[in-house]
Structure formats: C-alpha cells, structure tokens
Design an enzyme around this catalytic site. Structure first.
Site, PDB file in Angstrom:
ATOM      1  N   LYS A  11       0.883  -1.174   0.000  1.00 40.39           N
ATOM      2  CA  LYS A  11       0.000   0.000   0.000  1.00 40.39           C
ATOM      3  C   LYS A  11       0.911   1.212   0.000  1.00 40.39           C
ATOM      4  CE  LYS A  11      -3.106   2.756   2.778  1.00 40.39           C
ATOM      5  NZ  LYS A  11      -3.903   2.889   4.011  1.00 40.39           N
TER       6      LYS A  11
ATOM      7  N   GLY B  85      -8.084   9.126   9.191  1.00 41.16           N
ATOM      8  CA  GLY B  85      -8.437   9.246  10.600  1.00 41.16           C
ATOM      9  C   GLY B  85      -9.480  10.300  10.908  1.00 41.16           C
TER      10      GLY B  85
ATOM     11  N   ALA C 202      -9.530   5.313   3.515  1.00 46.83           N
ATOM     12  CA  ALA C 202      -9.301   6.388   4.490  1.00 46.83           C
ATOM     13  C   ALA C 202     -10.462   7.368   4.599  1.00 46.83           C
ATOM     14  CB  ALA C 202      -8.033   7.185   4.181  1.00 46.83           C
ATOM     15  N   GLY C 203     -10.657   7.819   5.833  1.00 52.57           N
ATOM     16  CA  GLY C 203     -11.584   8.910   6.092  1.00 52.57           C
ATOM     17  C   GLY C 203     -12.991   8.494   6.458  1.00 52.57           C
TER      18      GLY C 203
ATOM     19  N   ASN D 107      -9.550   1.802   9.030  1.00 50.50           N
ATOM     20  CA  ASN D 107      -8.911   1.390  10.278  1.00 50.50           C
ATOM     21  C   ASN D 107      -9.548   2.089  11.475  1.00 50.50           C
ATOM     22  OD1 ASN D 107      -5.412   0.893  11.217  1.00 50.50           O
ATOM     23  ND2 ASN D 107      -7.171   0.895  12.517  1.00 50.50           N
ATOM     24  N   THR D 108      -9.407   3.429  11.504  1.00 49.41           N
ATOM     25  CA  THR D 108      -9.771   4.185  12.700  1.00 49.41           C
ATOM     26  C   THR D 108     -11.239   3.999  13.084  1.00 49.41           C
ATOM     27  OG1 THR D 108      -8.171   5.835  11.944  1.00 49.41           O
ATOM     28  CG2 THR D 108      -9.586   6.457  13.774  1.00 49.41           C
TER      29      THR D 108
END
Lengths: 264, 65
Positions: free
Chosen positions: A104, A165, A192-193, A214-215
């Site tokens: 990645k 994040g 992301a986001g 992830n977050t």
C-alpha cells in the site's frame, strides 16, 4: 435474483477476494480486540507497517505472530513516508520481512491533511511496479493522477474518502462518482476517512469495489461490533449496486395504485 | 565507531551490519534493515561494512492502517 453471489469475487492482482472490506491493524485497545475485530469484519486483507524498535524487545515479532495467526493476507504500507526514496526503501524492507510483493503505497505530502504527494506517488509507483511490486496506491480522486498511476503499472487505485483518521466520510461524492465512471474496469477502493458504516455502503452503492479503513473500527466504543457493522454495510452496498438502484426524482410518485382509489 | 541508529547517535563496536544487530540484541529474522537510506537484504548484512557516520534503520513489523 441478482444479489452478490459467492462468485462475486473481487480480483486484484490475480487474487480473488470474497470480502470487499480491508482493515487496518492499528490503534486497537488490545491485541485480542484486534484479532476479534479482524475476524468479525470477515476481511481477507489487513494492512501492516514497519517501525523502529529497540533491540531486545519483541513487540514487532509478537505483533507479526498475531497477524500470521489470523490467516489473512497482509498489505504492508509505507505510511509516514514523505519522499519517493523513503517509500521505495520502506517497500523493499516490507517485502523482505512480510514476504509479499503487495504494498500500500503512501507518499505523504502534508502533515495536517496527510494527503498524498501525488507527484511522488506516481514516481514511486513506477519504480516499484518496475521491480515487481503489486502497488496499491493511496491517492486522491484526481482522474489524471489515476491515469498516470495506471500507466505506471498499478492495477488498482485507492482514492481517499476524506483525510486519514478524520471520520468525515465521502468528502467529494461527485469526484468519486466521476472516478468510478472514468475507470470502469479498474478495481477502485475507497481508502481512508470513513467514520460510519453508512458511508461504506454509500461508496459501495456508487460501484466502488472495496473499502479500506482502520480508525472507524479501532476507535469505536465496541470495535468488534463495529467491524461486523462495516462488514454488513459493505455487503449491503455491494448488493445494492448490483441490484441497480432506482433514479431519484423531484416529485412524489404514489407507490399504491391510483386505479381503484375510493371516494373519487 | 559512531553511527546514527534509528535516529539516535551511538558508539558501537560492530563493523558489519550483522554484527550491529547482534550487538544491539535484535533478532535477525524479525527486522528489516537499511543503510544510508538504501535497503540492505538479510543475506547481505554480514558483508555490509559499516562506516563512521552511517545512518542505519532497523525496522520491525508494526500495526498499520
């Protein structure tokens, strides 16, 4: 019935994936919660990184042993790299230790937004693809950058939904739809986001092929339950896309038959 | 010899990268290495001579997003 069937696999770099959710391994409250969340997500790919460690500690090896026990494919990242050289060297190091040519690719251009330096990204992608890496570039929704990444050898593109994040969801739905339309045959992953499962479903309804996050899972009050919620949302969005959603209209249209209405 | 290892200045006795890992108690298999910004393969560590002022990175698997 055209719902997502077992054979609705996502093929990326010659690998068929039944799950369209990819999950990061960072920021969980404990290794056990990480393991449970990965299982609850049903994902087949997790992202990992490389970091400095003092000699004599075994944190890195312990983490790697845990990930290997999950029986998922790993996608090492180049998170935090700010130059082509850093990203390329990190990719080389990751290939040796994780024993995969998947990467990645992140080349970060700004500390506040963590947005990709797309110029460095294209250059690093070209170098790594030329060396046999299977590059998953973390990019923006810019169409020309996407085209350059494909020309550089990328077979998948991973545009951001919002800054890493941030949990803001899909900041630019028009841009993401435009990207989907522009690259009809290229696997596209919103990376992301995202903050909520509804946002994952929305991306999948647009026709995106997969979600990477992830977050939103790790920082949820119940990470394991949230991982499952994202699994369901990703599946729901995929099935909705395949089912060909109706087009919106400005005025109401009665769903109950008008013919036979009483008191007329 | 004075090196910069993982961002910290230190004096070491090792003269090769493999010896440095041993001196700093790193497990050979659990780390990836770079010297002056360039990747050094595991099999090349024993032949990789260190020089005064070298910048060494010793990285291990870690959580990532």
């Amino acid at each position: 019935m055209s719902v997502a069937k077992p054979d609705d696999a996502l093929r990326v770099y010659g690998v068929d994936l039944a799950s369209r959710l990819m999950v990061g391994t960072s920021m969980y409250n404990s290794p056990a919660i990480l393991a449970d969340a990965v299982r609850a997500s049903g994902c087949e790919i997790v992202t990992v990184s490389l970091r400095r460690e003092a000699g004599g500690t075994r944190a890195g090896q312990s983490f790697w042993d845990l990930v290997k026990s999950l029986n998922v494919r790993v996608l090492p990242n180049t998170a935090g790299c700010r130059s082509v050289q850093e990203a390329v060297t990190t990719a080389h190091m990751a290939r040796e230790i994780f024993e995969t040519d998947w990467v990645k690719l992140e080349v970060i251009g700004d500390d506040d937004t963590l947005q990709p330096d797309v110029f460095g990204l294209v250059e690093a992608a070209r170098i790594l693809a030329g060396e046999g890496f299977r590059v998953f570039p973390y990019t923006t929704e810019d169409l020309i950058v996407g085209q350059k990444l494909i020309e550089a050898g990328c077979e998948v593109l991973m545009p951001w939904g919002a800054p890493i994040g941030s949990g803001r969801g899909l900041n630019n739905p028009y841009g993401l739809k435009s990207m989907r339309a522009h690259f009809p045959g290229v696997p596209l992953v919103v990376d992301a986001g995202l903050g909520a499962p509804s946002q994952a479903a929305a991306a999948m309804e647009m026709g995106y092929d997969a979600i990477l996050l992830n977050t939103a899972i790790a920082k949820a009050g119940d990470a394991v339950a949230m991982a499952h919620a994202f699994k369901l949302a990703t599946q729901a969005g995929r099935e909705a896309f395949l089912a060909d959603p109706m087009s919106p209209r400005d005025m109401a249209a009665p769903s109950t038959p008008v013919l036979g209405r009483a008191f007329t | 010899m004075r090196l910069r290892v993982n961002g910290s200045e230190m004096n070491v006795d090792a003269t090769t990268l493999a010896a440095l890992l041993l001196e700093l108690s790193h497990e050979e298999g659990a780390v990836a290495t770079a010297r002056n910004g360039a990747f050094v393969r595991r099999k090349d560590r024993a032949q990789t001579q260190l020089r005064e002022g070298d910048e060494i990175e010793i990285l291990t698997p870690r959580q990532g997003g």
